[in-house]
Scaffold this active site. Structure first.
Site, PDB file in Angstrom:
ATOM      1  N   ALA A  90       0.833  -1.213   0.000  1.00 24.76           N
ATOM      2  CA  ALA A  90       0.000   0.000   0.000  1.00 24.76           C
ATOM      3  C   ALA A  90       0.863   1.258   0.000  1.00 24.76           C
ATOM      4  CB  ALA A  90      -0.906  -0.002   1.227  1.00 24.76           C
ATOM      5  N   ILE A  92       0.822   5.776  -1.235  1.00 15.90           N
ATOM      6  CA  ILE A  92       0.143   6.939  -1.830  1.00 15.90           C
ATOM      7  C   ILE A  92       1.179   7.953  -2.304  1.00 15.90           C
ATOM      8  CG2 ILE A  92      -1.946   6.718  -0.410  1.00 15.90           C
ATOM      9  CD1 ILE A  92      -0.802   9.040   1.353  1.00 15.90           C
ATOM     10  N   THR A  93       0.731   8.885  -3.126  1.00 19.82           N
ATOM     11  CA  THR A  93       1.575  10.046  -3.461  1.00 19.82           C
ATOM     12  C   THR A  93       0.840  11.328  -3.071  1.00 19.82           C
ATOM     13  OG1 THR A  93       0.648  10.055  -5.704  1.00 19.82           O
ATOM     14  CG2 THR A  93       2.810   9.025  -5.435  1.00 19.82           C
ATOM     15  N   PHE A 149      12.204  14.956  -8.221  1.00 25.45           N
ATOM     16  CA  PHE A 149      11.661  16.320  -8.151  1.00 25.45           C
ATOM     17  C   PHE A 149      10.162  16.219  -7.824  1.00 25.45           C
ATOM     18  CE2 PHE A 149       9.897  20.246  -9.601  1.00 25.45           C
ATOM     19  CZ  PHE A 149      10.919  21.192  -9.649  1.00 25.45           C
ATOM     20  N   TYR A 154       7.689  11.282  -0.636  1.00 29.66           N
ATOM     21  CA  TYR A 154       7.649   9.908  -1.177  1.00 29.66           C
ATOM     22  C   TYR A 154       9.071   9.325  -1.265  1.00 29.66           C
ATOM     23  CZ  TYR A 154       6.032   6.277  -4.524  1.00 29.66           C
ATOM     24  OH  TYR A 154       5.716   5.104  -5.169  1.00 29.66           O
ATOM     25  N   TYR A 186       8.563   3.309 -13.238  1.00 30.89           N
ATOM     26  CA  TYR A 186       7.260   3.846 -13.654  1.00 30.89           C
ATOM     27  C   TYR A 186       6.452   2.732 -14.320  1.00 30.89           C
ATOM     28  CZ  TYR A 186       8.501   8.503 -12.223  1.00 30.89           C
ATOM     29  OH  TYR A 186       8.819   9.590 -11.445  1.00 30.89           O
TER      30      TYR A 186
END
Ligand code: CAA
Length: 247
Positions: A90, A92-93, A149, A154, A186
Site C-alpha cells: 500500500a 500513496i503520493t 523532483f 515519497y 514507472y
C-alpha cells in the site's frame, strides 16, 4: 504441505491486483487489504476477481494505524491461520515541490508508505520467526533510490524502506524469515497516470526499455522473492525499472 497464507496491502490498487493473482497462481491463500470506507468498491473488485477465477479474502485496514493493523492481523490469524507471507504494497503520493509541500502532505506519505511497514510487520514478525518460515516483501520505489523532483515526502519514505528491510532481514535470518524490497520504476498504474502528461512523456523518454512497466512485471518479482526456494535471498532489493536507474 499446508497452503501458505499471504497478505497483500493495497490489494485492489494498481500493483496489488497483479500481486494477488500471481500469489494465487503459486498456490497461496491470499488476503487483500483495502482502505476503510471503500467497502462497495472493494466488494465489487472481489467479485470481479472471483469471476476471473481468483478467490481473494478482503479486509479493510488503515495501514497507517498500528492498532488497526494488529487487530486485523489477529482476526486473520484466528479465522484463516498464521500469516506466512506479507507484501507491504500500500502506498500513496502527495506530490509537490518542497516550496509548496504542506506538513499534511509530508505526514500522510510518511505514515502510509513508511510507518505502515512497521505497523503491518511488527505484529506478526515474531510468530513467523518462531514457526521458522516467513517472507516479507516491502514495495519501495525507483524514486527512493534516486530521489524525484516533487517527491521529497515519497522519496524519503521509500528510501526509509531500505533501512527497515535490511535491519529486520538480519533479525529474521536465522529463523527462516526473509525480508526483501522491490523498487518498481514507472509502471502503468493509476498512480503514474496522475503525473502530468508532459512530465510523464519526458520520464518515459528516459527509460531505456522505452515504455512504462506492467503491473505483472512487479508481481513476477513478488513471486520470485516469496517462493519456498528463495530462502537464501534476504536483505536484497530487486529493481524493476526498465533500466531507468541502475543502482
Ligand atoms: N526537474 C527539474 N525541474 C522540474 C522537474 C524536474 N524533474 N519537474 C518539474 N520541474 C520544473 C518545471 O519545469 C517548472 O519550471 P519553471 O517554473 O521554470 O517553468 C517547475 O518545476 C514547476 O514548478 P511548480 O512549482 O509550478 O510545480 P507544480 O506545482 O506544477 O508541480 C510537480 C510540479 C508536482 C512536481 C509535477 O511536475 C509532477 O507531478 N511531477 C512528477 C513527479 C513524479 O514523477 N511523481 C511520480 C508519481 S508515480 C510514483 O511515485 C510511482 C513510483 O514509485 C515511480
Amino acid at each position: 504441505m499446508t497452503q501458505r497464507i499471504a497478505i497483500v496491502t493495497g490489494a485492489n490498487g494498481g500493483l496489488g491486483e497483479s500481486m494477488c493473482k500471481a500469489l494465487i497462481g503459486q498456490g497461496r491463500k491470499v488476503i487483500g487489504t483495502y482502505v476503510p470506507g471503500h467497502d462497495a468498491a472493494a466488494t465489487s473488485w472481489q467479485e470481479k476477481m472471483k469471476q476471473q477465477g481468483f478467490d481473494i479474502i478482503i479486509k479493510a485496514v488503515d495501514v497507517s494505524d498500528y492498532d488497526a493493523c494488529k487487530r486485523m492481523l489477529e482476526e486473520v490469524e484466528s479465522s484463516e491461520g498464521s500469516v506466512d507471507i506479507l507484501v507491504n504494497n500500500a502506498g500513496i503520493t502527495r506530490d509537490a515541490p518542497l516550496k509548496k509541500m504542506q506538513p499534511d502532505q509530508w505526514q500522510a506519505v510518511i505514515q502510509t508508505n513508511l510507518n505502515s511497514m512497521f505497523n503491518m510487520s511488527q505484529p506478526i514478525f515474531e510468530a513467523m520467526c518462531s514457526r521458522g518460515w516467513g517472507r516479507i516483501v516491502n514495495i519501495s520505489s525507483l524514486n527512493g533510490q534516486k530521489g524525484q523532483f516533487g517527491q521529497a515526502n515519497y522519496s524519503a519514505a521509500k528510501a526509509g524502506i531500505y533501512g527497515f528491510t535490511k535491519a529486520i532481514a538480519q533479525e529474521g535470518a536465522k529463523k527462516g524469515v526473509t525480508v526483501n524490497s522491490i523498487s518498481p520504476g514507472y509502471i502503468d498504474t493509476p498512480m503514474v497516470r496522475k503525473v502530468p502528461e508532459n512530465v510523464l512523456n519526458s520520464i518515459v523518454a528516459g527509460i531505456p526499455v522505452g515504455r512504462l512497466g506492467q503491473p505483472e512485471e512487479i508481481a513476477r518479482a513478488v513471486v520470485f522473492l516469496t517462493a519456498d526456494e528463495a530462502g537464501f535471498i534476504t536483505g536484497s532489493n530487486v529493481s524493476v525499472n526498465g533500466g531507468q536507474y541502475m543502482a
